[in-house]
Design an enzyme around this catalytic site. Structure first.
Site, PDB file in Angstrom:
ATOM      1  N   ARG A  18      16.179 107.331 138.530  1.00 26.86           N
ATOM      2  CA  ARG A  18      15.239 107.282 137.404  1.00 26.86           C
ATOM      3  C   ARG A  18      14.018 106.422 137.738  1.00 26.86           C
ATOM      4  O   ARG A  18      12.884 106.786 137.403  1.00 26.86           O
ATOM      5  CB  ARG A  18      15.926 106.763 136.132  1.00 26.86           C
ATOM      6  CG  ARG A  18      16.942 107.746 135.560  1.00 26.86           C
ATOM      7  CD  ARG A  18      17.651 107.201 134.349  1.00 26.86           C
ATOM      8  NE  ARG A  18      18.333 105.956 134.713  1.00 26.86           N
ATOM      9  CZ  ARG A  18      18.619 104.975 133.879  1.00 26.86           C
ATOM     10  NH1 ARG A  18      18.275 105.060 132.606  1.00 26.86           N
ATOM     11  NH2 ARG A  18      19.245 103.901 134.281  1.00 26.86           N
ATOM     12  N   ASN A  36      19.589 109.322 132.058  1.00 22.09           N
ATOM     13  CA  ASN A  36      20.921 109.687 132.529  1.00 22.09           C
ATOM     14  C   ASN A  36      21.689 110.334 131.388  1.00 22.09           C
ATOM     15  O   ASN A  36      21.715 109.801 130.283  1.00 22.09           O
ATOM     16  CB  ASN A  36      21.704 108.454 132.995  1.00 22.09           C
ATOM     17  CG  ASN A  36      21.275 107.974 134.360  1.00 22.09           C
ATOM     18  OD1 ASN A  36      20.659 108.691 135.130  1.00 22.09           O
ATOM     19  ND2 ASN A  36      21.616 106.735 134.665  1.00 22.09           N
TER      20      ASN A  36
END
Length: 89
Positions: A18, A36
């Protein structure tokens, strides 16, 4: 401008995926989110077509050095004028 919903599967959690996705988005002037979700990373990305294509290629090749992308899906979405920046959720 185009907007895409990308789901990335594989070793993409706990490896900085990320963080690197957000850095790639900033490099290509992409707005949206990365998050996520269970066993995959969920990305909403919006930008001009060439920049979005470069962003998607970079992310699906493995955004972070420790990641390993096994599969991904891409869905076209309607443009969202409210998006102003890229953020990690």
């Amino acid at each position: 401008m185009q907007r895409k919903h990308i789901k990335v599967f594989g070793m993409v959690q706990g490896v900085g995926f990320r963080y690197y996705t957000e850095k790639i988005a900033q490099k290509h002037n992409i707005v949206g989110t990365v998050e996520n979700i269970d066993n995959y990373v969920d990305i909403y990305a919006q930008g001009d077509e060439p920049s979005l294509t470069e962003f998607i290629n970079a992310v699906t090749e493995g955004a972070s050095p420790a990641s390993h992308v096994e599969d991904y899906t891409i869905e076209a979405l309607d443009y969202d004028q409210s998006l102003k920046k890229f953020r990690t959720i």
